[in-house]
Design a protein around this motif. Structure first.
Motif, short mmCIF file in Angstrom:
data_model
loop_
_atom_site.label_atom_id
_atom_site.label_comp_id
_atom_site.label_asym_id
_atom_site.label_seq_id
_atom_site.Cartn_x
_atom_site.Cartn_y
_atom_site.Cartn_z
N ASP A 57 91.31 27.51 7.74
CA ASP A 57 91.59 28.39 8.89
C ASP A 57 91.70 29.84 8.47
O ASP A 57 91.12 30.73 9.11
CB ASP A 57 92.90 27.96 9.57
CG ASP A 57 92.75 26.62 10.28
OD1 ASP A 57 91.61 26.20 10.52
OD2 ASP A 57 93.79 26.00 10.59
N HIS A 58 92.44 30.12 7.40
CA HIS A 58 92.61 31.51 6.95
C HIS A 58 91.31 32.09 6.41
O HIS A 58 91.04 33.28 6.59
CB HIS A 58 93.71 31.59 5.89
CG HIS A 58 95.09 31.50 6.46
ND1 HIS A 58 95.66 32.50 7.22
CD2 HIS A 58 96.01 30.52 6.39
CE1 HIS A 58 96.87 32.15 7.59
NE2 HIS A 58 97.12 30.94 7.11
N SER A 59 90.52 31.26 5.75
CA SER A 59 89.25 31.74 5.21
C SER A 59 88.29 32.13 6.33
O SER A 59 87.66 33.19 6.28
CB SER A 59 88.63 30.67 4.32
OG SER A 59 87.39 31.10 3.81
N ILE A 60 88.19 31.29 7.36
CA ILE A 60 87.28 31.58 8.47
C ILE A 60 87.82 32.70 9.35
O ILE A 60 87.07 33.52 9.88
CB ILE A 60 87.03 30.30 9.29
CG1 ILE A 60 86.24 29.28 8.42
CG2 ILE A 60 86.26 30.59 10.57
CD1 ILE A 60 85.98 27.97 9.10
N ALA A 61 89.15 32.75 9.51
CA ALA A 61 89.74 33.80 10.34
C ALA A 61 89.47 35.19 9.77
O ALA A 61 89.48 36.18 10.52
CB ALA A 61 91.25 33.58 10.47
N ALA A 62 89.23 35.29 8.48
CA ALA A 62 88.97 36.59 7.85
C ALA A 62 87.51 37.02 7.99
O ALA A 62 87.17 38.15 7.63
CB ALA A 62 89.35 36.54 6.37
N ILE A 63 86.63 36.15 8.50
CA ILE A 63 85.23 36.50 8.70
C ILE A 63 85.06 37.12 10.09
O ILE A 63 85.40 36.49 11.09
CB ILE A 63 84.31 35.27 8.54
CG1 ILE A 63 84.46 34.68 7.15
CG2 ILE A 63 82.87 35.65 8.80
CD1 ILE A 63 83.63 33.42 6.93
N ASP A 64 84.54 38.32 10.15
CA ASP A 64 84.41 39.05 11.41
C ASP A 64 82.95 39.01 11.86
O ASP A 64 82.09 39.67 11.28
CB ASP A 64 84.88 40.49 11.22
CG ASP A 64 85.00 41.24 12.54
OD1 ASP A 64 84.67 40.64 13.58
OD2 ASP A 64 85.44 42.40 12.53
N PHE A 65 82.67 38.23 12.91
CA PHE A 65 81.31 38.11 13.44
C PHE A 65 81.02 39.12 14.54
O PHE A 65 79.94 39.08 15.14
CB PHE A 65 81.09 36.69 14.00
CG PHE A 65 81.02 35.62 12.95
CD1 PHE A 65 79.85 35.36 12.27
CD2 PHE A 65 82.15 34.86 12.65
CE1 PHE A 65 79.79 34.35 11.31
CE2 PHE A 65 82.10 33.86 11.70
CZ PHE A 65 80.92 33.61 11.02
N ARG A 66 81.94 40.04 14.84
CA ARG A 66 81.74 40.96 15.95
C ARG A 66 80.54 41.89 15.80
O ARG A 66 79.99 42.34 16.81
CB ARG A 66 83.01 41.77 16.18
CG ARG A 66 84.12 40.96 16.85
CD ARG A 66 85.36 41.81 17.07
NE ARG A 66 85.96 42.20 15.81
CZ ARG A 66 86.92 43.12 15.69
NH1 ARG A 66 87.37 43.74 16.76
NH2 ARG A 66 87.44 43.41 14.50
N PRO A 67 80.08 42.23 14.60
CA PRO A 67 78.84 43.02 14.52
C PRO A 67 77.64 42.35 15.17
O PRO A 67 76.66 43.02 15.49
CB PRO A 67 78.63 43.19 13.01
CG PRO A 67 80.00 43.13 12.44
CD PRO A 67 80.72 42.11 13.27
N LEU A 68 77.72 41.03 15.39
CA LEU A 68 76.61 40.30 16.01
C LEU A 68 76.89 40.00 17.48
O LEU A 68 76.16 39.21 18.09
CB LEU A 68 76.37 38.97 15.27
CG LEU A 68 76.20 39.08 13.74
CD1 LEU A 68 76.00 37.69 13.15
CD2 LEU A 68 75.04 39.98 13.39
N ALA A 69 77.91 40.62 18.05
CA ALA A 69 78.29 40.34 19.44
C ALA A 69 77.14 40.67 20.39
O ALA A 69 76.44 41.67 20.24
CB ALA A 69 79.52 41.17 19.82
N GLY A 70 76.94 39.78 21.37
CA GLY A 70 75.89 39.96 22.36
C GLY A 70 74.54 39.42 21.94
O GLY A 70 73.62 39.37 22.76
N GLN A 71 74.40 39.00 20.70
CA GLN A 71 73.13 38.48 20.20
C GLN A 71 73.05 36.96 20.38
O GLN A 71 74.07 36.26 20.32
CB GLN A 71 72.97 38.81 18.70
CG GLN A 71 72.99 40.29 18.38
CD GLN A 71 71.70 40.98 18.78
OE1 GLN A 71 70.66 40.33 18.91
NE2 GLN A 71 71.77 42.29 18.97
#
Length: 307
Positions: free
Chosen positions: A54-68
Motif C-alpha cells: 500500500d505504501h509503495s503504490i501510494a507513493a506513485i503519482d499517476f496524475r501526469p497522465l490524467a485525462g489520458q
C-alpha cells in the motif's frame, strides 16, 4: 553503642542483598501482570506485506497522465507470489485504484488506449528477527551428554533473559512507466517506489508481549488490552499538481471523476471542482452558478421535497 558495623565490606554485602531483594520483588510484581505467547503469525505476515504494498503504490503519482486513455500492462506482475492473498492480484488491484484515482481513463483493451502503463514488482517478502537480552535456550549440554552411553539425560537449558524482542519486516518495491501505444515513444516513468512495514513484539522480564510496529496505530499490550503512545500518521505524501492528490489509504468521493476535497461534508456543500475553461473553483452539485459579485445560492428543490 553502635548497633551496626561500620565495616565497608559488611555495608557492601547489605547493599547487594537489598538490591537482589528489590529485583526479586519487582520481578514478582511484573509477573503478576501476565505473560502472553503468540501462537500464529499468519495475520501479522499478511499485514506487513499488504502495508508495504500500500505504501509503495501510494507513493506513485499517476496524475501526469490524467485525462489520458491508458492500459495497465501487468505482464511482469502476474507471477508474484506472497502470503496467501497478498500477491499479484492484490498489487494489480491496488495499481488500478491508484491509476483511476489519478484521473486516468483506464481501458480494458490495449487497442483502445493511447498510452500503455507497464508495472513491475521487484520485491515482495518479509523477514523475521529475534533478539534475546540474556541467555538463550540451549540444548548443547544435553546433546553432548547423549553421546556418552552411561551418562544420565540432561534437560535443555531454559531461556534466562531480561528482555526478548521478535520482529517481522515486510518490504515491497514497485515501479511503473508509460509509453505511446502506436509510436512506442516514452512518456513518463515513476522511478522505483520502495516501502517497508514492521510488526514488533517485546517481552520484559517475562511480561508481554508489548506489540508495536508500523502496522499498529499504537503500542499495545497482549492483543489490545492496554494501549499507550501517540497514534501514528500513515497518510501518503502530498505533491503539488493541478489535480488534487488522492490519499490511497482513505475514503474519497468523486464528482464526474474529479476528487472532492473534503469527505466529511455533504456533497451538496463541497467546493473544489475546477472549471476547465476559467481554471477557477466553482460550486459543485446542489449549487447554482452565481453571477459576478453574487454569492452562490442553493439549487431550488423539486416541489415534492418542499414542505
Amino acid at each position: 553503642m553502635r548497633l551496626f558495623s561500620a565495616c565497608p565490606a559488611c555495608r557492601t554485602r547489605i547493599d547487594r542483598s537489598a538490591s537482589i531483594v528489590a529485583l526479586l520483588c519487582a520481578a514478582l510484581v511484573l509477573s503478576a501482570v501476565g505473560c502472553g505467547t503468540t501462537k500464529m503469525h499468519e495475520a501479522t505476515d499478511q499485514m506487513v506485506l499488504s502495508e508495504a504494498v500500500d505504501h509503495s503504490i501510494a507513493a506513485i503519482d499517476f496524475r501526469p497522465l490524467a485525462g489520458q486513455k491508458v492500459y495497465l500492462d501487468t505482464t511482469y506482475i502476474r507471477q508474484v507470489k506472497g502470503a496467501k492473498f497478498v500477491n499479484a492480484d492484490y498489487i494489480v488491484s491496488a495499481l488500478r485504484q491508484q491509476v483511476v484515482a489519478a484521473g486516468c481513463l483506464l481501458q480494458e483493451n490495449q487497442k483502445e488506449a493511447d498510452l500503455i502503463i507497464e508495472a513491475r514488482c521487484g520485491t515482495l517478502g518479509a523477514d523475521g528477527h529475534q533478539t534475546t537480552y540474556g541467555i538463550p535456550a540451549s540444548n548443547v549440554v544435553s546433546s553432548a551428554a547423549s553421546l556418552i552411553p552411561s551418562a544420565p539425560s540432561v534437560p535443555t537449558i531454559p531461556e534466562i533473559s531480561l528482555a526478548r524482542r521478535e520482529s517481522s519486516e515486510g518490504a515491497a518495491k514497485i515501479a511503473a512507466f508509460a509509453y505511446d501505444r502506436e509510436t512506442r515513444t516514452p512518456v513518463w516513468q515513476s522511478g522505483t517506489s520502495q516501502a517497508t512495514a514492521s510488526a514488533k513484539d517485546v517481552w520484559v522480564l517475562g511480561v508481554g508481549p508489548f506489540q508495536g510496529g508500523t502496522i499498529r496505530e499504537r503500542t499495545r499490550f497482549v492483543a489490545g488490552d492496554l494501549e499507550f503512545g501517540k497514534r501514528k500518521d500513515n497518510e501518503s505524501p502530498v505533491r503539488i499538481h493541478d489535480r488534487p492528490p488522492v490519499d490511497y489509504t482513505a475514503e474519497v468521493h468523486f464528482d464526474e471523476g474529479w476528487p472532492l476535497l473534503s469527505s466529511d461534508m455533504p456533497a451538496k456543500m463541497l467546493k473544489g471542482k475546477r472549471d476547465p475553461e476559467s481554471e477557477e473553483e466553482v460550486a459543485v452539485v446542489g449549487f447554482e452558478e452565481a453571477a459576478e459579485g453574487e454569492e452562490a445560492k442553493p439549487a431550488e428543490q423539486p416541489a415534492a421535497e418542499k414542505d
